[in-house]
Design an enzyme around this catalytic site. Structure first.
Site, PDB file in Angstrom:
ATOM      1  N   PRO A 292       0.883  -0.941  -0.104  1.00 15.93           N
ATOM      2  CA  PRO A 292      -0.208   0.007  -0.077  1.00 15.93           C
ATOM      3  C   PRO A 292       0.881   1.211   0.037  1.00 15.93           C
ATOM      4  CG  PRO A 292      -0.020  -0.996   2.081  1.00 15.93           C
ATOM      5  CD  PRO A 292       1.073  -1.952   1.275  1.00 15.93           C
ATOM      6  N   ASP A 466       6.489   2.479   2.339  1.00 17.80           N
ATOM      7  CA  ASP A 466       4.823   1.151   2.300  1.00 17.80           C
ATOM      8  C   ASP A 466       4.639   1.915   3.695  1.00 17.80           C
ATOM      9  OD1 ASP A 466       3.476  -1.524   2.790  1.00 17.80           O
ATOM     10  OD2 ASP A 466       5.468  -2.544   1.807  1.00 17.80           O
ATOM     11  N   HIS A 467       3.004   1.640   3.600  1.00 18.19           N
ATOM     12  CA  HIS A 467       2.133   2.235   4.794  1.00 18.19           C
ATOM     13  C   HIS A 467       2.558   1.307   5.393  1.00 18.19           C
ATOM     14  CE1 HIS A 467       0.544   4.851   7.127  1.00 18.19           C
ATOM     15  NE2 HIS A 467      -0.356   5.553   6.183  1.00 18.19           N
ATOM     16  N   ARG A 468       2.660  -0.030   5.581  1.00 21.10           N
ATOM     17  CA  ARG A 468       2.564  -1.403   6.595  1.00 21.10           C
ATOM     18  C   ARG A 468       3.503  -0.314   7.444  1.00 21.10           C
ATOM     19  NH1 ARG A 468       2.908  -6.383   2.208  1.00 21.10           N
ATOM     20  NH2 ARG A 468       4.358  -4.893   1.543  1.00 21.10           N
TER      21      ARG A 468
END
Length: 497
Positions: A292, A466-468
């Protein structure tokens, strides 16, 4: 020991399974030296020249230029003792295209199949060949189960390709309709005339970079007829262009006709997706729909940074060093990573792998497409070492000499879109990385400085992450630190180090 040896396409790194033959640097009948480049192969990661494993005379070439060949497949046969006299060679097959003479047991015994580089143990596939021998196709590592390979179109069976360089011609058998006709290797040239001692005028190595070889091929120029004006007698683009201009039929006209003919009646052109373009498409699609992405932007006044670069260029020890704004951006990223280590990490499903080292990737646009070579352990380099590493990386990429190893293992990437006059962008993460920084063009713009509007040097940064792994706070702090360094690098160096 057999004097005729077949060379299989080796594994060029990172478990690549196939490569496309871009150009043969030798032809049948040429005498080659040990480690002389004989073929240029393009994989999904790089175009590389493969050297000869033996000295001798080229006896047969099994695949023409433009063919995609699987790793472990024979590509060339070399007579390692050309002075011993001529050997029996097959004549051009007659009948259906692609038919080859049936090899005899004696001819199979005369050929030695060389293992590919890095092979632990050859894998045996197929049934027994004539004479009770077993056909060998080189694989990688010991096999404990039956080998399974996807069907390939136009591939010479191992025993047939092996015999092609040594077997006398025999009537071609009728093949079943369901069996694909094997590819026909190039028929070896006659032995050298008496008194030549087995050597030809083309035995020496032609020094030319891959882009120069490609230009010569496109313009129909034989590199072996040219005298190079470059370092160590290497052939340059100018040498090739002069030769093309002097030709009876101008090469540019031919190129124009070819380009026009590539479009069909519907005025559409079909461009095959392969090599670097294919790998890039696969990686970008996988990354875009797996990680994401979030992208943040920051506009920075870099006037002080540009003045700092000017002062650096005037220092005696830096006069011969290529200095660009990208050097300061790279240094800013490396220092900001030390303050925010989670930026330099990988999502591994049930855990996050944070790396202490930074293999800094630099996106480079080349004739073959976009590649991202990286500087190994860049965080340990001094500013001068980093400048030299960036220069070497760019020059190697432009020359088409970037190796697969140089493009593997990246942990964090910078893409310099500013060289194209673009302000910034929303870059897609390279697979396995958690952040990528887009560096935009530096422009003179009106800017409020010390309470007054003044012309200043300004750029815009775009950070995708990467929003994770990276939340908004961490991504913002990292981007802010990079911007602060570029706003005043000398002050940041004093404060951070």
């Amino acid at each position: 020991m057999s004097r005729i040896k077949e060379f299989n396409l080796p594994d060029l790194g990172e478990g690549l399974t196939e490569g496309e033959i871009l150009s043969w640097l030798v032809k049948v009948g040429d005498v080659v030296e040990l480690n002389q480049p004989i073929v240029e192969v393009e994989t999904a990661k790089a175009a590389v020249e493969i050297p000869a494993k033996w000295a001798g005379r080229v006896q047969a070439i099994f695949h023409p230029e433009g063919t995609t060949v699987e790793v472990g497949t024979p590509i060339i046969a070399i007579d390692t003792d050309p002075d011993a006299g001529p050997i029996e060679t097959p004549e051009a097959p007659s009948g259906a295209a692609g038919d080859l003479p049936t090899p005899s047991a004696a001819s199979l015994a005369a050929v030695e199949v060389a293992p590919a580089e890095g092979m632990v143990e050859p894998g045996l596939i197929g049934g027994p060949a004539p004479g009770g021998r077993t056909a060998v196709l080189v694989g990688y590592g010991p096999r404990t189960t039956a080998a399974k390979r996807r069907p390939r179109k136009g591939v010479v069976p191992a025993q047939t390709a092996t015999a092609a360089a040594a077997a006398p011609a025999q009537p071609a058998p009728t093949q079943p309709a369901a069996t694909a006709a094997p590819a026909t290797p190039v028929v070896p040239a006659p032995a050298a005339p008496a008194g030549s001692n087995g050597h030809t005028a083309t035995a020496g190595m032609v020094l030319a970079k891959p882009p120069v070889r490609k230009l010569a091929k496109d313009l129909g120029v034989d590199l072996r007829t040219l005298t190079g004006s470059g370092p160590l007698g290497s052939i340059t683009r100018e040498d090739v262009q002069r030769a093309a201009t002097a030709a009876t039929e101008p090469a540019p006209a031919t190129a124009t006709v070819t380009a026009a003919a590539s479009f069909g009646a519907d005025r559409e052109q079909r461009v095959p997706v392969k090599g670097v373009r294919k790998l890039t498409a696969e990686n970008m699609s996988r990354s875009a729909f797996t990680a994401p992405h979030v992208t943040e932007f920051l506009t920075v006044d870099v006037t002080r940074a540009m003045k700092a670069l000017d002062r650096l260029r005037k220092r005696r020890e830096w006069r011969d060093v290529r200095i660009s704004p990208l050097l300061l951006v790279a240094k800013a990223v490396l220092l900001a990573v030390k303050r925010h280590p989670m930026i330099n990490s990988t999502w591994a499903g049930d855990e996050i792998v944070v790396k202490e080292y930074v293999n800094l990737g630099i996106a480079a646009a080349t004739e073959r497409g976009l590649i991202v070579p990286n500087i190994k352990d860049a965080g340990r380099l001094s500013l001068r070492e980093l400048a030299d590493a960036l220069t070497d990386l760019v020059q190697t990429a432009k020359a088409g000499r970037t190796s697969p190893a140089d493009m593997s293992g990246g942990t964090l990437t910078i893409t310099n879109v500013g060289v194209f006059g673009v302000d910034t962008g929303t870059p897609i993460l390279p697979p396995g990385e958690s952040a990528i920084l887009a560096f935009g063009a530096i422009r003179e713009m009106p800017w409020v400085h010390k309470g007054k509007v003044r012309p200043r040097q300004v750029t815009t940064l775009g950070l995708s992450f990467d929003h994770r792994i990276i939340d908004g706070e961490l991504g913002s702090k990292f981007l802010r630190d990079v911007g602060d360094f570029l706003a005043d690098p000398e002050a940041a160096l004093l404060a951070w180090t």
